[in-house]
Structure formats: C-alpha cells, structure tokens
Design a protein around this motif. Structure first.
Motif, mmCIF file in Angstrom:
data_model
loop_
_atom_site.group_PDB
_atom_site.id
_atom_site.type_symbol
_atom_site.label_atom_id
_atom_site.label_comp_id
_atom_site.label_asym_id
_atom_site.label_seq_id
_atom_site.Cartn_x
_atom_site.Cartn_y
_atom_site.Cartn_z
ATOM 1 N N LEU A 25 24.169 36.256 -44.122
ATOM 2 C CA LEU A 25 24.445 35.071 -44.278
ATOM 3 C C LEU A 25 24.935 34.995 -45.765
ATOM 4 O O LEU A 25 24.358 35.717 -46.681
ATOM 5 N N TYR A 44 28.097 24.678 -43.536
ATOM 6 C CA TYR A 44 27.377 25.135 -42.565
ATOM 7 C C TYR A 44 25.988 25.347 -43.380
ATOM 8 O O TYR A 44 25.866 25.610 -44.438
ATOM 9 N N SER A 48 21.671 26.342 -42.605
ATOM 10 C CA SER A 48 21.081 27.445 -41.643
ATOM 11 C C SER A 48 19.528 27.383 -42.296
ATOM 12 O O SER A 48 19.202 27.185 -43.310
ATOM 13 N N CYS A 67 27.790 41.591 -38.926
ATOM 14 C CA CYS A 67 28.388 40.576 -38.825
ATOM 15 C C CYS A 67 28.005 39.650 -40.038
ATOM 16 O O CYS A 67 26.573 39.746 -40.584
ATOM 17 N N HIS A 78 28.142 35.653 -41.783
ATOM 18 C CA HIS A 78 28.481 34.290 -41.367
ATOM 19 C C HIS A 78 28.237 33.410 -42.871
ATOM 20 O O HIS A 78 27.207 33.581 -43.482
ATOM 21 N N ARG A 79 29.140 32.535 -43.305
ATOM 22 C CA ARG A 79 28.973 31.986 -44.407
ATOM 23 C C ARG A 79 28.148 30.483 -44.176
ATOM 24 O O ARG A 79 27.866 30.233 -42.968
ATOM 25 N N VAL A 110 33.457 33.443 -40.463
ATOM 26 C CA VAL A 110 32.267 34.230 -39.834
ATOM 27 C C VAL A 110 33.182 35.538 -39.721
ATOM 28 O O VAL A 110 34.533 35.674 -39.331
ATOM 29 N N ILE A 164 30.042 37.803 -31.569
ATOM 30 C CA ILE A 164 30.204 36.442 -31.966
ATOM 31 C C ILE A 164 29.830 35.196 -31.061
ATOM 32 O O ILE A 164 29.225 34.317 -31.626
ATOM 33 N N THR A 201 25.890 35.132 -31.718
ATOM 34 C CA THR A 201 25.762 34.449 -32.855
ATOM 35 C C THR A 201 25.854 33.096 -33.149
ATOM 36 O O THR A 201 25.116 32.195 -33.261
ATOM 37 N N LYS A 202 27.224 32.501 -32.394
ATOM 38 C CA LYS A 202 27.500 31.105 -32.236
ATOM 39 C C LYS A 202 26.506 30.342 -31.268
ATOM 40 O O LYS A 202 26.198 29.029 -31.708
#
Length: 141
Positions: free
Chosen positions: A6, A49, A51, A78, A80-81, A92, A112, A115-116
């Motif tokens: 992240l 976003y 998390s 990977c 992700h912001r 991402v 992807i 992840t989503k």
C-alpha cells in the motif's frame, strides 16, 4: 522483494518494473488503474481510498503467493494507493514477468481482479455536485 504494498504517496513504476526483470523472463505484462472523472453517470471530482492496512497487507500477500503458485510466472508486484487521489492519478499498478506472455497476461488479470475483490480497500468517491458515496470494490461500474 515485497510483492504487495500500500502506498499513501504517488509512486514510480520504473523501479517496480525493474525489480521484475530476469534472464528467465521473456514477457512482461502490467496493469495501471487511474482515477477517472465519472462513475454511474455522475461526474467524479476525486476520491479517497481507505484500508485496514494490516489485513490488506496480509490478503495482498496471499494473492501474490497464489499467483506465483498458480501461474508459470517469474515474479509479480502490486501497489495500491490509499488516501486522497485526484482525477488522473495512478491508483493501482500490477506488474508480472514470465517466460511466456500467456502466463504474464493471465497472472496480471488474476492479481488485479483478486485485489479488487478481496483486499479490504474502500473507495469514497466525491462528486462534482457535492455529494459523496462509499463504493464496494466488486460493485459493477
């Protein structure tokens, strides 16, 4: 190498891609997800976003391990912001290296999509009309 991360700040793709280079790899596939200016017929002004970082890291690590085990790939990454993002910003990024393109494409899509669907990252969209809404990651666009 940490395969899933992240980031609360914008990040550069080139160093991530470079980490995937290998003499065993003949293919590379990537995906970039950007903040778009619309959703569901509404004008989007920006988003945030959020998390649960520890859980997100754990689930992201599981997805990356599954990709390594499931597909004939050399490596994957990977990022992700999280935080506030403006229209056009990179949200991402996924990169995969493999001996052959079929495996690279398939693994990139798997990462992807998983992840989503599985990583606890929530999107709060802000609309041009002043309204805002939380979106579930698997909700149809």
């Amino acid at each position: 190498m940490q395969r899933f991360a992240l980031s609360d700040v914008p990040f550069e793709i080139a160093p991530l891609r470079e980490r995937l280079l290998s003499a065993h790899a003949g293919a590379y596939a990537s995906f970039e997800g950007w903040v778009r200016d619309h959703h569901g017929g509404r004008v989007v002004a920006g988003l945030r976003y959020e998390s649960y970082a520890a859980l997100a890291q754990n689930e992201g690590d599981k997805i990356m391990a599954e990709a390594i085990e499931r597909f004939a790939i050399v490596d994957a990454c990977c990022v992700h912001r999280v935080g506030d993002l403006a229209i056009g910003e990179l949200a991402v990024w996924v990169g995969v290296s493999a001996a052959h393109r079929d495996a690279a494409f398939a693994a990139c899509r798997f990462i992807i999509d998983e992840t989503k669907g599985r990583v606890p990252i929530w999107k709060h969209e802000r609309y041009a009309d002043g309204d805002a809404d939380w979106l579930h990651p698997t909700a149809p666009a």
